[in-house]
Structures are given as structure tokens and as C-alpha cells.
Motif scaffolding. Structure first.
Motif, short mmCIF file in Angstrom:
data_model
loop_
_atom_site.label_atom_id
_atom_site.label_comp_id
_atom_site.label_asym_id
_atom_site.label_seq_id
_atom_site.Cartn_x
_atom_site.Cartn_y
_atom_site.Cartn_z
N LEU A 256 0.93 -1.25 0.01
CA LEU A 256 0.01 -0.15 0.07
C LEU A 256 0.89 1.35 0.05
O LEU A 256 2.17 1.15 0.54
N HIS A 257 0.20 2.17 -0.41
CA HIS A 257 1.29 3.69 -0.40
C HIS A 257 1.31 4.08 1.14
O HIS A 257 0.36 3.80 1.94
N THR A 258 2.51 4.50 1.36
CA THR A 258 2.81 5.19 2.61
C THR A 258 3.48 6.36 2.62
O THR A 258 3.92 6.81 1.58
N ARG A 259 3.33 7.04 3.74
CA ARG A 259 4.25 8.12 3.89
C ARG A 259 4.61 8.26 5.34
O ARG A 259 4.27 7.46 6.39
N GLY A 260 5.72 9.12 5.72
CA GLY A 260 6.24 9.05 6.73
C GLY A 260 7.66 8.17 6.96
O GLY A 260 8.10 7.66 5.87
N ARG A 261 8.43 7.98 8.11
CA ARG A 261 9.62 7.34 8.21
C ARG A 261 9.33 5.92 8.42
O ARG A 261 8.64 5.37 9.30
N TYR A 262 10.18 5.03 7.88
CA TYR A 262 10.05 3.48 7.72
C TYR A 262 11.50 3.17 7.60
O TYR A 262 12.04 3.31 6.28
N ARG A 263 12.23 2.60 8.61
CA ARG A 263 13.82 2.22 8.57
C ARG A 263 13.54 0.49 8.69
O ARG A 263 12.90 0.21 9.89
N VAL A 264 14.46 -0.02 7.93
CA VAL A 264 14.93 -1.86 8.00
C VAL A 264 16.29 -1.80 8.54
O VAL A 264 17.17 -1.36 7.45
N ASP A 265 16.60 -2.19 9.58
CA ASP A 265 18.13 -2.41 9.80
C ASP A 265 18.84 -0.87 9.84
O ASP A 265 19.86 -1.04 9.23
N GLY A 266 18.25 0.07 10.26
CA GLY A 266 18.57 1.38 10.28
C GLY A 266 18.84 2.00 9.09
O GLY A 266 19.26 3.19 9.07
N VAL A 267 18.22 1.46 8.00
CA VAL A 267 18.27 2.20 6.50
C VAL A 267 17.01 2.37 6.00
O VAL A 267 16.13 1.58 6.47
N GLU A 268 16.64 3.63 5.48
CA GLU A 268 15.41 3.69 5.07
C GLU A 268 15.04 2.90 4.01
O GLU A 268 15.64 2.12 3.20
N ALA A 269 13.60 2.33 4.35
CA ALA A 269 13.05 1.07 3.60
C ALA A 269 12.96 1.41 2.18
O ALA A 269 12.54 2.55 1.85
N GLY A 270 13.04 0.38 1.31
CA GLY A 270 12.98 0.52 -0.07
C GLY A 270 11.60 -0.02 -0.54
O GLY A 270 10.76 0.09 0.15
N GLY A 271 11.51 -0.54 -1.67
CA GLY A 271 10.25 -1.04 -2.04
C GLY A 271 10.06 -2.52 -1.77
O GLY A 271 10.88 -2.95 -1.14
N THR A 272 8.99 -3.06 -2.46
CA THR A 272 8.56 -4.28 -1.88
C THR A 272 9.51 -5.33 -2.08
O THR A 272 9.87 -6.13 -1.34
N GLU A 273 10.06 -5.28 -3.41
CA GLU A 273 11.40 -6.33 -3.71
C GLU A 273 12.43 -6.26 -2.81
O GLU A 273 12.99 -7.35 -2.23
N GLU A 274 12.69 -5.04 -2.49
CA GLU A 274 14.06 -4.84 -1.24
C GLU A 274 13.65 -5.49 0.01
O GLU A 274 14.16 -6.06 0.56
N LEU A 275 12.39 -5.03 0.44
CA LEU A 275 11.87 -5.35 1.60
C LEU A 275 11.69 -7.16 1.82
O LEU A 275 11.86 -7.85 2.67
#
Length: 494
Positions: free
Chosen positions: A327-346
Motif C-alpha cells: 500500500l502507499h505510505t508516507r512517513g519514516r520507515y527504516r529497516v536495519d537502520g536504513v530507509e526502507a526500499g520497495g517491496t522487492e527490497e523488503l
């Protein structure tokens, strides 16, 4: 158990049934009859044929669904309704009022009477009547389940077949649906498949238990079945009152002893908060331009098991979808301290199990579905084979490895979807109702496997309506309420 022929409204005698491609019969000379006005509950392990038996008794098999079967005799109700496990399989229209109008029109109800009947039916099953022209596609699975029940009630059936009608509902929704069924079923014949036995055990007058081989191993009232046959129920993994207390995990028992009288407990994560795997701040998920859920601040650490709870339609599934950027999102979302990418990266770090398991199947056999989750570039053929074989056994799918995923029961589909997520041992697991449709044995197998992963450092975020899972396994709770995520402690019983 003898029954006068004139009282029998549904029956089958010496049923033999086998699905195409299978080597063994699902039912072998099985006989069952249902009397007029009887409330019958069917219990048994996942995959034993409960749903198939409902379809035979209702006439769906073989009249509509072509499955090879034979029987010496059968009584099929002249007018029956069936509520399926998956409500999406029975809708014909795109809007709630149109779905109900379709049924009423087939029953030759005058058009001018339809609006009041539609509102009454929606109210009966606990759906809001502020906007009866609700798009079915925008409803949560629990809301869809209630609409499916309303559409069947509109048929005014002689026999009502219910295949886990409250499996996707929260506690309040479950109570509303069963209150509705009690209200309308005083003289109604009911044949029910349901795992939440505590909700209905006092409302049924007969319980039939099937073995894993589709044989009747118990037939009687609740007292007889749950006491005389308790050992058999435990061996077959069938839900019965008190099963949670008898099968609770060692971690739960230890913590109850340690925390008895404390009321609530903080179960710390394996690592400190600064090692968060996922961090959300001023995070919002959107459907179009409309906000669905706001998250002020939340984080998930290695070894967390977060239970996501809340009413049906509150946005729990949407939260998980947004955490996968589906789904579309806004705001801060970090994974392992790095800004989260798109679905494939996640997807490289996070495994996701949809509420509807069919949404994630891509292969033509159960084995290939599991193999697909193990890229050849990362695993040798031997490693792939060993992992697949181990998961097939652990999830009770070893005899179904060449079956198409769509040919599995809903409980088996769910186990396959969880296995495909677990097989790569991801850093984070997002699970949407993973124990829905499972018998007791498979529920505890799944939960214990998740606990093993959690202890090893995997973080789990799981949507569930089962308070026992939250109390016995989760390290924290996120409640989705009025479009917001709130943190709650995990409470223990006194």
C-alpha cells in the motif's frame, strides 16, 4: 443412532469419495444422517473431510462440484444454504446491497420490500447499515464473512450448513454472529464445522468427530464426546474445551509461575532497542489518498513477537500490507537502520503471509511451491531438498507434495503459505491470521515453530483474533483502534 426416516432432512449412506489424482478414498462406507431441527457440530483434524462432507450433504457434490463419489442412498434438503470457509468464493455481485438483492430477487421478493429486508439482514449479522451500498472489495475478511452469512439467511434455508462461519471474526463479531444464529435457528436445522468450540458447545445437541481418515470415531452429546472420548480428541488434535491449558508451551508455564499475581509482564527482546530491525515514525498507510492507519512510533527488535489485535475492519491487515509497501505510505520507515526500499527490497529481509493464502501461490505442486522460495543461487540442490522435506513433514504436508496448492483444504493451504515464509528463515515474519482454519495439533506445531525462530532472533509481527495466542506467546501487543496503532502490555491470567 436410529432415526425415523420421516425426521431425516439430510443423510448419506455408505459414502465412498475420492478426489481426482488421489490414491486413497477420503470416505470409505461412511454413513451420517441429520434430523429436522437438529444442531450438529462436526469436529476433526484439518484435512479429514469436514468441509467435503458438508458439500455432499448439501448436494453441492456432485451436483455442482464434480467429485467422484458413490453412496447407497442420500437425502438432500430441498432448500439449503451453505456458508463457506472463504467468503470470497460465494459472492456474485460487487456491492453488499446488490449481493443480498440478487438472492431476494431469485426468491421472488417484490422490489419495494427489498430495502427494508436488506437492512434487517445486515443488522442481524452486525454490519453497519449506514451505507448498504458498501463495496465488497473494500471489506475486511471478517466483514465479508458476515455478509456471506446474511446472503445465506436471505434464502430462508431448510438446513443451514456453516463451515467455520466465525473463523475470521474478532471476539465481538463472533459473539454477534452466534447470537444471530441462535435467534434465527430455534427450529432451524444446523450442521456446523467450527474450531471455536467454546462459543457453541452449549448450543448444539449432537457432536460427531471424524478421524484423520474420515471415519466417525465419536457421535453423541457434548458431555459424552468431551469426556468419554477426550483421549481420542487429544490424539487427533481436535479442539475441545480446556485444550489450551493441557497443551500450553513450556515458556508459558514458566512465566505464569514466575509472574503469578503480577498481572502483566514485560518480556524483553533478545537485543537492545537500539538494534531495532524495523522502525516506524509518523508513519501512515494510504488507500488512494485516504489514510487507513496512523503509527506515531513503533519498532520491532530481534526476538520480538508482536500480536496485532483490533476489531474487524480496523486496519490490521492494511498495516502489514503497508509494512511490505503493498500500500502507499508516507512517513519514516527504516529497516536495519536504513530507509526502507520497495517491496522487492523488503522481501529480501521480510517474509509475508497473506490472510488469503491463495494470493501467494505461484507453483503447480506443493513441493514446487516450497522450492520456489529457495533461490538456486543461494542454496544447493541438496540443501533445497533437505529443507523442503523437513518442512513438508513438520507441517503435515508430506503426503500432499504433488497436489496442486488450490486442491488443499483451507487449513492445509494456510500451513503451506506459512511454510513458504519460514523456509528461508527470514529476519522478520509478517503473518496475517496464520492459525485460521487449523486444528489444535497444527496450531501448536505452528506456534512452537514460530517460537523456535523467535528464540533464534527472528522478529514476528502477527495479526490474530485469538487472545490465547497473545497471552501465551506474544512479547508485546499492538492494538489497531480508530485508525491508530496503540501499544498494550501482555496480560497473564491470575
Amino acid at each position: 443412532m436410529c432415526r425415523a426416516a420421516e425426521d431425516v432432512v439430510a443423510s448419506v449412506t455408505r459414502l465412498r469419495l475420492k478426489f481426482p489424482g488421489e490414491q486413497e478414498l477420503l470416505f470409505h462406507n461412511m454413513s451420517l444422517s441429520v434430523r429436522k431441527g437438529e444442531k450438529l457440530l462436526l469436529l476433526g483434524p484439518s484435512g479429514c473431510g469436514k468441509s467435503t462432507l458438508l458439500q455432499v450433504l448439501s448436494g453441492l457434490i456432485p451436483r455442482t462440484i464434480e467429485v467422484p463419489m458413490k453412496c447407497d442412498a442420500a437425502v438432500i434438503p430441498a432448500r439449503s444454504g451453505i456458508v463457506f470457509q472463504d467468503p470470497d468464493t460465494q459472492f456474485c455481485m460487487s456491492y453488499a446491497d446488490e449481493e443480498l438483492a440478487f438472492v431476494l430477487e431469485n426468491n421472488q421478493v417484490p422490489r419495494e420490500q427489498m430495502p427494508s429486508r436488506i437492512r434487517r439482514l445486515l443488522t442481524q449479522v452486525g454490519l453497519s447499515t449506514d451505507d448498504v451500498h458498501m463495496p465488497i472489495g473494500s471489506m475486511s475478511q471478517g466483514m465479508k464473512q458476515r455478509l456471506a452469512i446474511a446472503s445465506v439467511l436471505a434464502m430462508e434455508p431448510e438446513v443451514l450448513f456453516l463451515d467455520e462461519p466465525t473463523a475470521l471474526l474478532d471476539e465481538e463479531g463472533t459473539a454477534q454472529v452466534w447470537d444471530t444464529i441462535r435467534h434465527i435457528s430455534e427450529n432451524q436445522t444446523l450442521v456446523i464445522v467450527e474450531h471455536k468450540v467454546n462459543e457453541i458447545v452449549h448450543d448444539v445437541d449432537r457432536i460427531v468427530v471424524l478421524s484423520a481418515q474420515g471415519e466417525i470415531i465419536a457421535d453423541g452429546d457434548a458431555e459424552e464426546v468431551f469426556h468419554v472420548h477426550r483421549q481420542a480428541l487429544s490424539e487427533y488434535g481436535v479442539w475441545y474445551p480446556g485444550v489450551w491449558d493441557e497443551a500450553s508451551s513450556p515458556r508459558w508455564r514458566e512465566q505464569v509461575i514466575q509472574q503469578k499475581g503480577a498481572g502483566s509482564v514485560d518480556r524483553p527482546s533478545i537485543l537492545a532497542a537500539e538494534s531495532a530491525l524495523l522502525e516506524l515514525e509518523d508513519f501512515c498507510s494510504l488507500r488512494g489518498s485516504s489514510p487507513v492507519i496512523d503509527v506515531g512510533q513503533a519498532q520491532v527488535n530481534p526476538g520480538d513477537w508482536i500480536g496485532v489485535v483490533g476489531e474487524n475492519g480496523a486496519g490490521k491487515s492494511s498495516l502489514l500490507l503497508s509494512m511490505m509497501r503493498l500500500l502507499h505510505t508516507r512517513g519514516r520507515y527504516r529497516v536495519d537502520g536504513v530507509e526502507a526500499g520497495g517491496t522487492e527490497e523488503l522481501a529480501e529481509r521480510i517474509a509475508f503471509v497473506f490472510q488469503n493464502p491463495e494470493l501467494q501461490f505461484v507453483a503447480h505442486t506443493v513441493r514446487k511451491e516450497l522450492e520456489y522460495s529457495l533461490p538456486q543461487s543461494l542454496f544447493t540442490a541438496e540443501q533445497r531438498g533437505e529443507r523442503v522435506d523437513r518442512l513438508l513433514v513438520q507441517f503435515g504436508l508430506e503426503r500432499l507434495d504433488e497436489r496442486h496448492p488450490y486442491q488443499l483444504s483451507l487449513g492445509q493451504k494456510r500451513r503451506l503459505s506459512i511454510a513458504t515464509a519460514m523456509i528461508r528463515e527470514p529476519a522478520v515474519l509478517l503473518l496475517d491470521e496464520p492459525t485460521f482454519g487449523q486444528d489444535a495439533r497444527n496450531t501448536f506445531v505452528i506456534l512452537d515453530m514460530l517460537e523456535e525462530l523467535r528464540v533464534a532472533g527472528t522478529a514476528i509481527v502477527m495479526v490474530t483474533h485469538d487472545p490465547e495466542i497473545v497471552r501465551r506467546y506474544c512479547t508485546g501487543t499492538w492494538r489497531v483502534q480508530k485508525g491508530e496503532l496503540r501499544h498494550e502490555p501482555v496480560f497473564f491470567p491470575s
